[in-house]
Design a protein around this motif. Sequence first.
Motif, short mmCIF file in Angstrom:
data_model
loop_
_atom_site.label_atom_id
_atom_site.label_comp_id
_atom_site.label_asym_id
_atom_site.label_seq_id
_atom_site.Cartn_x
_atom_site.Cartn_y
_atom_site.Cartn_z
N GLU A 119 24.12 22.40 16.31
CA GLU A 119 23.16 22.71 15.25
C GLU A 119 22.60 21.43 14.65
N ILE A 137 20.69 19.95 11.16
CA ILE A 137 20.36 20.21 9.76
C ILE A 137 19.24 19.26 9.34
N THR A 143 19.46 24.70 8.48
CA THR A 143 20.21 24.60 9.74
C THR A 143 19.42 25.25 10.88
N SER A 176 19.44 26.13 15.04
CA SER A 176 20.31 26.28 16.20
C SER A 176 19.48 26.57 17.45
#
Length: 303
Positions: free
Chosen positions: A179, A181, A186, A188
């Motif tokens: 992931e 940030i 966040t 993915s």
Amino acid sequence: MIDLTLLGCGGGMPTPNRYLSSLLINYKGRKILIDCGEGTQVSMKIANTGFKAIDIICITHIHGDHIIGLPGLLGTIGNSGRTEPVIIIGPHGIKEAVEGLMTIAKYLPYEVRVIESPKEDLNFIDEDIKISTLELDHSSPCIGYSFYFSRSPKFDVEKALENNVPKYLWNKLQKSNEEIIENGITYSRSLVMGEDRKGIKLSFITDTRPIETISKFIDNSDLLVSEGTYGDDLDEKKAIKNKHMTFREAATLAKSASVKTMVLTHFGTAMAEPKDFLDNATEVFENTIIGEDRMTFELKFED
């Protein structure tokens, strides 16, 4: 794409016209070898497959026609300049067998790691390959192998836009499962990738009787490489006694498991022309091929 070379199709002992049953898998430039009987190296040399890129050696069982070529092969891999570890997978007793064989393959420039009787699936080569095993019914502990080659989903531009993923993150998310940030948000991989795509399944079954658990294990294989020690239906009693299969028995398994194609191998030394008995298999499972030494196959992912 997966490239396969059937290095040998014999069982029991090598003959002038047939090496012992062995299969080489080439995927993304890395190689997996299944079984390594006497003469395997010679067939590899003839086929010009190379030795250095063999990462995994899968042994079905500890009979000479499936393992006696191992110490010589390990030495040749070392002489090729390999320094990365080599993994050997096998049934109960494989650790002791490898230790014994290593007395004539000492001082290798790489580590040999042995996995005995794996109870769970194993993942290799960036987790793209899942290796499963199944206990078979032979005169010594024996395992069959199934290989599933997964395929990454396609990048989905519309999905990435709908999820408001910044364009400068698209490439990173596409290539990584981690992931990211950014500005407290966040992101993915699932936000930019489409649905999973069908992979390729390859199964390798030898030496065994046709037990019920095999059908589920090889279910929907794109290619099944199966032993066919006896071609003649009249040899079924011999097959039962020696814990092997006839062509017809192997074909029955292939049909029950809805495999796409079956290649027969591990022919007994008494069977001079396996093609003479092909009908015994095709009457049950039409898409049966009689294996030949150094026969090659290409397995391609579906569009």
